[in-house]
Design a protein around this motif. Structure first.
Motif, PDB file in Angstrom:
ATOM      1  N   VAL A 181       0.833  -1.202   0.000  1.00  0.00           N
ATOM      2  CA  VAL A 181       0.000   0.000   0.000  1.00  0.00           C
ATOM      3  C   VAL A 181       0.868   1.252   0.000  1.00  0.00           C
ATOM      4  CG1 VAL A 181      -1.645   1.338   1.387  1.00  0.00           C
ATOM      5  CG2 VAL A 181      -2.011  -1.100   1.026  1.00  0.00           C
ATOM      6  N   ALA A 182       1.942   1.252   0.802  1.00  0.00           N
ATOM      7  CA  ALA A 182       2.852   2.404   0.840  1.00  0.00           C
ATOM      8  C   ALA A 182       3.522   2.618  -0.513  1.00  0.00           C
ATOM      9  CB  ALA A 182       3.900   2.210   1.932  1.00  0.00           C
ATOM     10  N   MET A 183       3.860   1.524  -1.183  1.00  0.00           N
ATOM     11  CA  MET A 183       4.490   1.631  -2.494  1.00  0.00           C
ATOM     12  C   MET A 183       3.535   2.252  -3.512  1.00  0.00           C
ATOM     13  SD  MET A 183       6.105  -1.398  -4.863  1.00  0.00           S
ATOM     14  CE  MET A 183       4.611  -2.343  -4.737  1.00  0.00           C
ATOM     15  N   TYR A 184       2.276   1.808  -3.496  1.00  0.00           N
ATOM     16  CA  TYR A 184       1.296   2.359  -4.437  1.00  0.00           C
ATOM     17  C   TYR A 184       0.979   3.820  -4.123  1.00  0.00           C
ATOM     18  CZ  TYR A 184       0.598  -2.348  -6.211  1.00  0.00           C
ATOM     19  OH  TYR A 184       0.795  -3.577  -6.778  1.00  0.00           O
ATOM     20  N   LEU A 185       0.873   4.177  -2.834  1.00  0.00           N
ATOM     21  CA  LEU A 185       0.625   5.569  -2.465  1.00  0.00           C
ATOM     22  C   LEU A 185       1.786   6.466  -2.871  1.00  0.00           C
ATOM     23  CD1 LEU A 185      -1.073   5.324   1.033  1.00  0.00           C
ATOM     24  CD2 LEU A 185      -2.075   6.142  -1.097  1.00  0.00           C
ATOM     25  N   LEU A 186       2.996   5.981  -2.692  1.00  0.00           N
ATOM     26  CA  LEU A 186       4.169   6.752  -3.088  1.00  0.00           C
ATOM     27  C   LEU A 186       4.178   6.974  -4.601  1.00  0.00           C
ATOM     28  CD1 LEU A 186       6.820   8.057  -2.145  1.00  0.00           C
ATOM     29  CD2 LEU A 186       7.925   5.872  -2.596  1.00  0.00           C
ATOM     30  N   ALA A 187       3.900   5.934  -5.352  1.00  0.00           N
ATOM     31  CA  ALA A 187       3.859   6.075  -6.815  1.00  0.00           C
ATOM     32  C   ALA A 187       2.745   7.026  -7.235  1.00  0.00           C
ATOM     33  CB  ALA A 187       3.661   4.704  -7.462  1.00  0.00           C
ATOM     34  N   LEU A 188       1.605   6.961  -6.570  1.00  0.00           N
ATOM     35  CA  LEU A 188       0.489   7.836  -6.909  1.00  0.00           C
ATOM     36  C   LEU A 188       0.811   9.301  -6.614  1.00  0.00           C
ATOM     37  CD1 LEU A 188      -2.536   7.988  -7.766  1.00  0.00           C
ATOM     38  CD2 LEU A 188      -3.054   7.901  -5.331  1.00  0.00           C
ATOM     39  N   THR A 189       1.402   9.584  -5.458  1.00  0.00           N
ATOM     40  CA  THR A 189       1.692  10.976  -5.115  1.00  0.00           C
ATOM     41  C   THR A 189       2.801  11.559  -5.978  1.00  0.00           C
ATOM     42  OG1 THR A 189       3.121  10.230  -3.312  1.00  0.00           O
ATOM     43  CG2 THR A 189       0.876  10.841  -2.741  1.00  0.00           C
ATOM     44  N   ILE A 190       3.826  10.774  -6.259  1.00  0.00           N
ATOM     45  CA  ILE A 190       4.903  11.281  -7.116  1.00  0.00           C
ATOM     46  C   ILE A 190       4.401  11.440  -8.552  1.00  0.00           C
ATOM     47  CG2 ILE A 190       7.152  10.716  -8.119  1.00  0.00           C
ATOM     48  CD1 ILE A 190       7.974   9.658  -5.404  1.00  0.00           C
ATOM     49  N   GLY A 191       3.572  10.513  -9.005  1.00  0.00           N
ATOM     50  CA  GLY A 191       2.991  10.660 -10.342  1.00  0.00           C
ATOM     51  C   GLY A 191       2.071  11.865 -10.438  1.00  0.00           C
ATOM     52  N   THR A 192       1.281  12.109  -9.395  1.00  0.00           N
ATOM     53  CA  THR A 192       0.414  13.272  -9.374  1.00  0.00           C
ATOM     54  C   THR A 192       1.233  14.560  -9.381  1.00  0.00           C
ATOM     55  OG1 THR A 192      -1.240  12.032  -8.144  1.00  0.00           O
ATOM     56  CG2 THR A 192      -1.424  14.427  -8.076  1.00  0.00           C
ATOM     57  N   ALA A 193       2.310  14.586  -8.613  1.00  0.00           N
ATOM     58  CA  ALA A 193       3.169  15.763  -8.575  1.00  0.00           C
ATOM     59  C   ALA A 193       3.792  16.019  -9.952  1.00  0.00           C
ATOM     60  CB  ALA A 193       4.268  15.603  -7.538  1.00  0.00           C
ATOM     61  N   GLY A 194       4.183  14.959 -10.623  1.00  0.00           N
ATOM     62  CA  GLY A 194       4.754  15.113 -11.954  1.00  0.00           C
ATOM     63  C   GLY A 194       3.752  15.644 -12.964  1.00  0.00           C
ATOM     64  N   VAL A 195       2.543  15.121 -12.916  1.00  0.00           N
ATOM     65  CA  VAL A 195       1.495  15.589 -13.829  1.00  0.00           C
ATOM     66  C   VAL A 195       1.163  17.046 -13.545  1.00  0.00           C
ATOM     67  CG1 VAL A 195      -0.959  15.327 -14.421  1.00  0.00           C
ATOM     68  CG2 VAL A 195       0.510  13.306 -14.267  1.00  0.00           C
ATOM     69  N   LEU A 196       1.029  17.416 -12.274  1.00  0.00           N
ATOM     70  CA  LEU A 196       0.735  18.799 -11.925  1.00  0.00           C
ATOM     71  C   LEU A 196       1.867  19.737 -12.326  1.00  0.00           C
ATOM     72  CD1 LEU A 196      -0.989  18.345  -8.464  1.00  0.00           C
ATOM     73  CD2 LEU A 196      -2.060  19.032 -10.616  1.00  0.00           C
ATOM     74  N   ALA A 197       3.100  19.261 -12.220  1.00  0.00           N
ATOM     75  CA  ALA A 197       4.240  20.101 -12.618  1.00  0.00           C
ATOM     76  C   ALA A 197       4.258  20.308 -14.122  1.00  0.00           C
ATOM     77  CB  ALA A 197       5.543  19.457 -12.161  1.00  0.00           C
ATOM     78  N   VAL A 198       3.937  19.262 -14.870  1.00  0.00           N
ATOM     79  CA  VAL A 198       3.904  19.375 -16.330  1.00  0.00           C
ATOM     80  C   VAL A 198       2.770  20.302 -16.783  1.00  0.00           C
ATOM     81  CG1 VAL A 198       3.458  18.078 -18.458  1.00  0.00           C
ATOM     82  CG2 VAL A 198       5.047  17.189 -16.765  1.00  0.00           C
ATOM     83  N   MET A 199       1.641  20.228 -16.054  1.00  0.00           N
ATOM     84  CA  MET A 199       0.504  21.079 -16.396  1.00  0.00           C
ATOM     85  C   MET A 199       0.758  22.544 -16.036  1.00  0.00           C
ATOM     86  SD  MET A 199      -2.663  18.584 -15.341  1.00  0.00           S
ATOM     87  CE  MET A 199      -3.747  19.953 -15.144  1.00  0.00           C
ATOM     88  N   GLY A 200       1.782  22.784 -15.255  1.00  0.00           N
ATOM     89  CA  GLY A 200       2.131  24.144 -14.906  1.00  0.00           C
ATOM     90  C   GLY A 200       1.427  24.690 -13.702  1.00  0.00           C
ATOM     91  N   ARG A 201       0.977  23.817 -12.826  1.00  0.00           N
ATOM     92  CA  ARG A 201       0.291  24.287 -11.627  1.00  0.00           C
ATOM     93  C   ARG A 201       1.195  24.289 -10.448  1.00  0.00           C
ATOM     94  NH1 ARG A 201      -5.792  22.165 -11.722  1.00  0.00           N
ATOM     95  NH2 ARG A 201      -6.318  23.066 -13.685  1.00  0.00           N
TER      96      ARG A 201
END
Length: 82
Positions: A62-82
């Protein structure tokens, strides 16, 4: 540690661009810290434990999936320019 380093780099980039507020991508990386700690602790407990307990394996997954989800979300938000 890795999430904090990525967050520090993103903060430096944002400050160079002139953004004074904390962006959603930095907030998402800040949320990655607890799951990263849980991942390391569960891995160490399973490494030194004689028996592999199902609860520790579940916490680790669960910790591994949460970590991947939060880092992936941060990457998407950074690419979107937010």
């Amino acid at each position: 540690m890795i999430a904090m380093a990525i967050g520090a780099c993103m903060s430096a980039i944002e400050s160079a661009l002139g953004s004074a507020t904390m962006s959603p991508s930095i907030t998402a990386l800040s949320c990655a810290g607890p799951s990263l700690i849980a991942l390391f602790i569960s891995g160490i407990v399973m490494l030194f434990g004689k028996k592999k307990r199902r609860a520790w394996i579940m916490v680790h997954k669960v910790a591994m999936y949460l970590l991947a989800l939060t880092i992936g979300t941060a990457g998407v938000l950074a690419v979107m320019g937010r």
